[in-house]
Design an enzyme around this catalytic site. Structure first.
Site, PDB file in Angstrom:
ATOM      1  CG  ASP A   1      36.641  53.746  24.384  1.00 41.47           C
ATOM      2  OD1 ASP A   1      36.353  53.652  25.590  1.00 41.47           O
ATOM      3  OD2 ASP A   1      36.540  52.792  23.582  1.00 41.47           O
TER       4      ASP A   1
ATOM      5  CG  ASP B   1      37.942  48.636  28.244  1.00 40.19           C
ATOM      6  OD1 ASP B   1      38.870  47.846  28.448  1.00 40.19           O
ATOM      7  OD2 ASP B   1      37.464  49.367  29.130  1.00 40.19           O
TER       8      ASP B   1
HETATM    9  C1  XBP Z   1      34.283  49.679  28.982  1.00 34.96           C
HETATM   10  C2  XBP Z   1      33.510  48.868  29.909  1.00 34.96           C
HETATM   11  C3  XBP Z   1      34.190  48.287  31.076  1.00 34.96           C
HETATM   12  C4  XBP Z   1      35.105  47.113  30.784  1.00 34.96           C
HETATM   13  C5  XBP Z   1      35.491  46.416  32.071  1.00 34.96           C
HETATM   14  O1  XBP Z   1      34.000  51.022  29.193  1.00 34.96           O
HETATM   15  O2  XBP Z   1      32.326  48.693  29.742  1.00 34.96           O
HETATM   16  O3  XBP Z   1      33.196  47.854  31.929  1.00 34.96           O
HETATM   17  O4  XBP Z   1      34.448  46.154  29.989  1.00 34.96           O
HETATM   18  O5  XBP Z   1      36.027  47.280  32.993  1.00 34.96           O
HETATM   19  P1  XBP Z   1      34.585  52.164  28.192  1.00 34.96           P
HETATM   20  P2  XBP Z   1      35.530  47.298  34.511  1.00 34.96           P
HETATM   21  O6  XBP Z   1      34.045  51.913  26.816  1.00 34.96           O
HETATM   22  O7  XBP Z   1      34.092  53.430  28.791  1.00 34.96           O
HETATM   23  O8  XBP Z   1      36.088  52.084  28.217  1.00 34.96           O
HETATM   24  O9  XBP Z   1      35.473  45.889  34.953  1.00 34.96           O
HETATM   25  O10 XBP Z   1      36.575  48.107  35.217  1.00 34.96           O
HETATM   26  O11 XBP Z   1      34.182  47.950  34.529  1.00 34.96           O
END
Ligand code: XBP
Length: 250
Positions: free
Chosen positions: A8, A10
């Site tokens: 993952d 973020d």
């Molecule tokens: C993480 C998210 C993303 C980020 C922001 O997803 O929820 O929306 O917060 O990125 P994951 P964007 O856990 O799958 O990495 O603004 O590009 O959506």
């Protein structure tokens, strides 16, 4: 046998939500003269909604100064989101968003061992590129046998779509992979795809738990605080430790 590690992005690779997306959203609000800002605490609540654009749309339901017209709202969310991603790339390139402890080291373990890796995220590809290019160099893509982002998997976690796409690209069975995740939605997405999970808790998700996880702990950079406990004597969560947890479960 373990054949792939699926990462993952973020919260797992870096504290991107607190130190990247949140700051960038507020910079975009400022630049577009949107009359509200998000606090660290409010952003934590909003993380229940996956996807930056979706998060904005959700928040506007309770913002008294948000446009009333649905079309105008969507267009504002589009503009803020696009600009937010530009600011995010600048923050990352400025060097203020380091990888979390132990991440680079575990990636190097995998590379040395010839274990394939994948990126499995529902964040936009531009954000992933910005982060990984900064930390792993221009050739970062060659480290990963599959890179699945929001563009390939538009149905956000906890839906398993992103994991299913990655498994397909890797031609790997779910039980032959391990997912590294920090948030409950990510854990649920991996498990719904049948992929065993290791939880590395993050700033916004300090208490993520799952009875089915292979292991859960505070950081790949330290060996205390993990359940099951890491083998005494190791200095970080390395590939040997991942394989131990994987074999215990098998
Ligand atoms: C993480 C998210 C993303 C980020 C922001 O997803 O929820 O929306 O917060 O990125 P994951 P964007 O856990 O799958 O990495 O603004 O590009 O959506």
């Amino acid at each position: 046998m373990l054949r792939a590690i699926l990462w993952d992005v973020d919260g797992t690779l870096a504290e991107t939500e607190r130190d990247g997306h949140l700051l960038a959203f507020n910079q975009a609000f400022d630049a577009l003269q949107v009359p509200w800002r998000w606090s660290e605490r409010r952003y934590g609540e909003l993380l229940a909604v996956a996807g930056g654009r979706e998060r904005l749309m959700h928040d506007m339901q309770s913002q008294e100064h948000a446009p009333a017209d649905p079309q105008e709202r969507r267009s504002l969310a589009e503009r803020v989101h696009r600009l937010k991603n530009e600011y995010y790339a600048r923050i990352v390139a400025g060097g203020d968003l380091p990888l979390r402890e132990g991440v680079r080291e575990l990636m190097l373990d995998c590379e040395r061992a010839g274990l394939r890796m994948g990126i499995v995220t529902t964040t936009s590809r531009s954000n992933v590129e910005a982060l990984l290019k900064t930390h792993l160099g221009e050739g970062w893509k060659s480290l990963f046998a599959a890179v699945v982002c929001a563009e390939e998997a538009p149905t956000k976690k906890p839906d398993p779509q992103a994991y299913l796409r990655a498994l397909d690209a890797l031609q790997t069975l779910p039980r032959e992979a391990v997912a590294m995740e920090d948030a409950p939605a990510g854990v649920a997405a991996a498990q719904a795809a049948g992929v065993p999970v290791i939880i590395t808790r993050s700033y916004y998700f300090p208490a993520t738990e799952s009875a089915d996880a292979l292991a859960a702990g505070p950081s790949l950079g330290r060996t205390d605080g993990w359940r099951p406990a890491a083998e005494p004597g190791c200095e970080r969560i390395d590939l040997k430790q991942i394989n131990r947890w994987y074999a215990q479960r098998a």
